[in-house]
Design an enzyme around this catalytic site. Sequence first.
Site, PDB file in Angstrom:
ATOM      1  N   SER A 143       0.867  -1.182   0.000  1.00 13.44           N
ATOM      2  CA  SER A 143       0.000   0.000   0.000  1.00 13.44           C
ATOM      3  C   SER A 143       0.899   1.225   0.000  1.00 13.44           C
ATOM      4  O   SER A 143       2.075   1.138   0.389  1.00 13.44           O
ATOM      5  CB  SER A 143      -0.880  -0.005   1.264  1.00 13.44           C
ATOM      6  OG  SER A 143      -1.538   1.238   1.440  1.00 13.44           O
ATOM      7  N   TYR A 156      -2.128  -1.154  10.396  1.00 22.97           N
ATOM      8  CA  TYR A 156      -2.092  -1.286   8.940  1.00 22.97           C
ATOM      9  C   TYR A 156      -0.786  -0.726   8.381  1.00 22.97           C
ATOM     10  O   TYR A 156      -0.108  -1.371   7.567  1.00 22.97           O
ATOM     11  CB  TYR A 156      -3.291  -0.557   8.325  1.00 22.97           C
ATOM     12  CG  TYR A 156      -3.491  -0.794   6.855  1.00 22.97           C
ATOM     13  CD1 TYR A 156      -4.098  -1.955   6.396  1.00 22.97           C
ATOM     14  CD2 TYR A 156      -3.085   0.142   5.912  1.00 22.97           C
ATOM     15  CE1 TYR A 156      -4.292  -2.181   5.043  1.00 22.97           C
ATOM     16  CE2 TYR A 156      -3.275  -0.074   4.550  1.00 22.97           C
ATOM     17  CZ  TYR A 156      -3.882  -1.231   4.124  1.00 22.97           C
ATOM     18  OH  TYR A 156      -4.071  -1.443   2.772  1.00 22.97           O
TER      19      TYR A 156
END
Length: 267
Positions: A143, A156
Amino acid sequence: MTDFTGKTALVTGSVQGIGLAIAQSLAGAGARIAVHGLAGDAQIEEACALLKAAGAPQAEFFQGDLRDPDRIDDLMTAVAAWGGVDILVNNAGIQHTAPLAQMPVATWDTILAVNLSAAFHTMRAALPGMAERGYGRVVNIASVQGLVASVNKAPYVAAKHGLIGLSKVAALEYAAQGDRTVGGVTVNCICPGWTQTAIIEPQIAERLPAFDGDRDAVIADLLKEKQPSRRVSDPAEFGALVVWLCSPLAHNLTGASIPVDGGWTAQ
């Protein structure tokens, strides 16, 4: 150069979103697809049918709870018995937003397990076989949050930063395996920015009241904060990129983290 006939691809989280799009692209290049994810029978059947229609000679579902190393071992053993893993795409991921001090410990543990530790377990199982065959591809879906940080996303961000580091280590350890003709063994990350998938829905829902329920306005507001292109990516775009990364042409591209983020991380 993108004919994967005879190759088997395991794509985690491939019953929807980016994972399904990647699986469809690999199917279109002739790969057998080991399907994985959290879904009911109807969704599993639909995904397998889509992949066969896209060109996969076989598409079969394999269970595996990515929170549990033993279940991951079972998953990798089952796929190995089915034909081995030539292409591994670690795509499955979860997210929960909350301030660091309010993040539940159990949520931290689960996100790290699914988004980071699971990739360690799948790579540990798959890479030796790839080295023996002289060809193998690992593509980890990281990401932009693996390159930069955002508030309220501690587990995350930590997991995605860790996934990029893990991928670099694996890339170095297997860089000399195989040759140009066969394709070698490579390990890379793709780092999506805002993409039209289910994972962004909670953030959209959170902002809807402030925009009188106007979904397009919410998405535009999200994009203007981070993504200079002000365009979301479509999951199919990642499928095309994975196919190229898996071709023998990409034998010398390894250890990279490729942002597809509309300029987010260029700022």
